[in-house]
Design a protein around this motif. Structure first.
Motif, PDB file in Angstrom:
ATOM      1  N   ASP A  36      38.908  47.973  44.370  1.00 43.26           N
ATOM      2  CA  ASP A  36      38.816  46.752  43.576  1.00 43.26           C
ATOM      3  C   ASP A  36      37.499  46.686  42.805  1.00 43.26           C
ATOM      4  O   ASP A  36      37.480  46.308  41.634  1.00 43.26           O
ATOM      5  N   VAL A  37      36.400  47.062  43.441  1.00 41.75           N
ATOM      6  CA  VAL A  37      35.103  47.057  42.756  1.00 41.75           C
ATOM      7  C   VAL A  37      35.134  48.033  41.580  1.00 41.75           C
ATOM      8  O   VAL A  37      34.654  47.715  40.484  1.00 41.75           O
ATOM      9  N   GLU A  44      37.340  47.186  34.063  1.00 40.43           N
ATOM     10  CA  GLU A  44      37.330  45.884  33.386  1.00 40.43           C
ATOM     11  C   GLU A  44      35.957  45.537  32.818  1.00 40.43           C
ATOM     12  O   GLU A  44      35.808  44.529  32.135  1.00 40.43           O
ATOM     13  N   LYS A  45      34.940  46.338  33.125  1.00 37.80           N
ATOM     14  CA  LYS A  45      33.570  46.184  32.616  1.00 37.80           C
ATOM     15  C   LYS A  45      32.909  44.880  33.047  1.00 37.80           C
ATOM     16  O   LYS A  45      32.111  44.295  32.327  1.00 37.80           O
ATOM     17  N   LEU A  48      28.134  44.025  37.849  1.00 40.11           N
ATOM     18  CA  LEU A  48      28.146  43.960  39.312  1.00 40.11           C
ATOM     19  C   LEU A  48      27.790  42.571  39.830  1.00 40.11           C
ATOM     20  O   LEU A  48      28.356  42.118  40.821  1.00 40.11           O
ATOM     21  N   ASN A  49      26.888  41.878  39.166  1.00 37.38           N
ATOM     22  CA  ASN A  49      26.498  40.547  39.638  1.00 37.38           C
ATOM     23  C   ASN A  49      27.521  39.468  39.295  1.00 37.38           C
ATOM     24  O   ASN A  49      27.348  38.312  39.666  1.00 37.38           O
ATOM     25  N   SER A  50      28.589  39.851  38.613  1.00 36.94           N
ATOM     26  CA  SER A  50      29.640  38.884  38.259  1.00 36.94           C
ATOM     27  C   SER A  50      31.004  39.253  38.834  1.00 36.94           C
ATOM     28  O   SER A  50      32.026  38.703  38.412  1.00 36.94           O
ATOM     29  N   LEU A  51      31.024  40.192  39.753  1.00 33.46           N
ATOM     30  CA  LEU A  51      32.303  40.598  40.336  1.00 33.46           C
ATOM     31  C   LEU A  51      32.997  39.406  40.981  1.00 33.46           C
ATOM     32  O   LEU A  51      32.349  38.506  41.517  1.00 33.46           O
ATOM     33  N   TYR A 175      44.190  51.133  40.624  1.00 30.71           N
ATOM     34  CA  TYR A 175      45.373  50.784  39.825  1.00 30.71           C
ATOM     35  C   TYR A 175      45.988  49.466  40.309  1.00 30.71           C
ATOM     36  O   TYR A 175      46.277  48.576  39.502  1.00 30.71           O
ATOM     37  N   LEU A 176      46.197  49.332  41.621  1.00 32.10           N
ATOM     38  CA  LEU A 176      46.797  48.099  42.150  1.00 32.10           C
ATOM     39  C   LEU A 176      45.932  46.883  41.848  1.00 32.10           C
ATOM     40  O   LEU A 176      46.454  45.810  41.518  1.00 32.10           O
TER      41      LEU A 176
END
Length: 185
Positions: A36-37, A44-45, A48-51, A175-176
């Protein structure tokens, strides 16, 4: 560095021997979270601090409570269903066929439904998502998993099959996550 790797390998083997289900559940959780990360940050660009940490936690939780234990059970079951008293490639082909034509279609429904409910979807929305995404996910599954499972069942010892699959699954999980991670508000 090699000393650290030896310690990690030894610790993993010990944990796998003493706590096989828990060990494989934790590894599935970590690798699903990693997928997911990767999906969020690399594809999705998202910085990291906005995941979307909730999304990562949902995928990780599914790895811990659903994917890891289910795969452990399934591979053990396959090992009992398919007699090892055959040529190795025949055993691998039979296991891969059962995995891809019985387990995978059903598990995709279970996984997609589970993540959808975790995301707050109601039953009608989950059914709609299955109708719109199931065939695409299953077709994509068939691009990756038959070959991976042939390798897995032909050369990977039973105790390491979930680990092997989860390593390949980092790509699958990415992908999922891209396919199922974003709920339209």
């Amino acid at each position: 560095m090699s000393v650290i790797l030896k310690i990690v390998k030894s610790s993993y083997k010990t944990a796998l021997r003493k706590f096989p289900i828990a060990t494989q559940a934790v590894q599935a959780s970590l690798l699903m979270g990693a997928g997911d990360v990767i999906a969020q940050h690399a594809v999705e660009k998202v910085p990291l601090n906005s995941l979307n940490l909730r999304r990562t936690a949902e995928f990780s939780a599914l790895g811990l409570f659903l994917v890891g234990p289910t795969l452990r059970f399934w591979y053990g079951r396959l090992d009992r269903l398919v007699s090892p008293k055959q040529v190795a490639w025949k055993v691998a082909a039979k296991k891969a066929s059962l995995d891809q034509f019985i387990f995978a279609p059903a598990f995709i429904v279970l996984f997609t439904s589970s993540i959808s409910f975790m995301q707050g979807m109601n039953t009608e929305s989950v059914i709609g998502r299955l109708k719109s995404d199931y065939t695409t996910i299953l077709k994509t599954n068939y691009l990756i998993w038959p070959a991976a499972q042939l390798v897995n069942f032909a050369i990977v010892p039973l105790n390491y099959q979930v680990l092997f699959v989860q390593m390949v699954a980092v790509i699958w999980n990415t992908y999922l996550s891209l396919k199922l991670g974003n709920v339209e508000e």
